[in-house]
Design a protein around this motif. Structure first.
Motif, PDB file in Angstrom:
ATOM      1  N   LEU A 174      33.119  21.040  75.410  1.00  0.00           N
ATOM      2  CA  LEU A 174      32.139  21.353  74.370  1.00  0.00           C
ATOM      3  C   LEU A 174      32.776  22.268  73.332  1.00  0.00           C
ATOM      4  N   ASN A 219      32.178  17.066  73.370  1.00  0.00           N
ATOM      5  CA  ASN A 219      30.910  17.260  72.673  1.00  0.00           C
ATOM      6  C   ASN A 219      31.125  18.287  71.569  1.00  0.00           C
ATOM      7  N   SER A 272      27.741  15.812  68.552  1.00  0.00           N
ATOM      8  CA  SER A 272      26.579  15.759  69.443  1.00  0.00           C
ATOM      9  C   SER A 272      25.389  16.519  68.891  1.00  0.00           C
ATOM     10  N   LEU A 282      23.540  16.752  74.800  1.00  0.00           N
ATOM     11  CA  LEU A 282      24.958  16.412  74.673  1.00  0.00           C
ATOM     12  C   LEU A 282      25.192  14.913  74.825  1.00  0.00           C
ATOM     13  N   ARG A 283      26.088  14.408  74.019  1.00  0.00           N
ATOM     14  CA  ARG A 283      26.442  12.984  74.080  1.00  0.00           C
ATOM     15  C   ARG A 283      27.134  12.667  75.394  1.00  0.00           C
ATOM     16  N   TYR A 284      27.959  13.601  75.876  1.00  0.00           N
ATOM     17  CA  TYR A 284      28.665  13.439  77.145  1.00  0.00           C
ATOM     18  C   TYR A 284      28.357  14.636  78.026  1.00  0.00           C
TER      19      TYR A 284
END
Length: 199
Positions: free
Chosen positions: A122, A149, A169, A188-190
């Motif tokens: 992140l 992210n 994200s 979060l996208r991932y």
């Protein structure tokens, strides 16, 4: 965690006449990070060991020798060219994500070098940083690791549209708050486990 590393770091810090807060400020981490290293509950990663060797004026090989393998906590970075904003944000991130290894940067090149050496889960990025745009840093981070992210930090809502085009994200308006960070973690996208290995 390694008590040998904890004891060695404390000895080297005291020899330089620094308290934990002073060392933290020079490393762009929070005092609680230094405290964790010195109580043996966490080890700094390889990039931070290089920073420590420079700040403490010791051979990097000494630090690598006494450091055990880094723990499996996710790497979280924050990039902002304003040191006051950076230090305040780092403290909030450590409180909200206590299992993460949180590292701050004032220079985009340093953040990118860290990302090349460590898997970043992140990244919180300022958008306006002099001649360098956080939008460009985001693109480079995602070229290094597409599963990073990225959350943009800015005081200007007008950047939101351009921010989304980068594959980020999230988007947060300054000042950074604990609640805003918690909200971003849910989007979060991932997603990654907040208590262990990142995905």
């Amino acid at each position: 965690m390694s008590q040998l590393f904890a004891e060695t770091l404390k000895k080297l810090r005291l020899e330089k006449g620094l308290n934990q807060r002073q060392l933290a400020e020079r490393l762009y981490v929070t005092r609680s990070s230094v405290n964790r290293w010195e109580n043996g509950s966490r080890l700094p990663d390889a990039a931070m060991l290089f920073r420590l060797s420079e700040v403490l004026g010791v051979d990097i090989n000494l630090l690598f020798t006494v450091a055990a393998e880094s723990d499996s906590s996710p790497n979280v970075i924050m990039l902002d060219d304003n040191k006051i904003v950076l230090n305040g944000g780092l403290a909030i991130l450590e409180d909200v994500i206590p299992t993460a290894s949180v590292t701050g940067f004032t220079k985009p090149a340093d953040a990118l070098a860290y990302a090349k050496a460590n898997r970043v889960s992140l990244a919180f990025l300022d958008i306006e940083m002099g001649r360098v745009s956080g939008l460009d840093v985001c693109r480079e981070l995602l070229s290094i690791n597409p599963r990073t992210n990225v959350v943009f930090l800015t005081a200007y809502p007008s950047y939101a549209f351009n921010a989304w085009e980068t594959g980020a994200s999230g988007f947060m308006l300054k000042p950074i708050t604990a609640q805003a960070v918690q909200d971003q973690l849910k989007k979060l996208r991932y997603p990654f486990p907040l208590g262990g290995d990142d995905a």
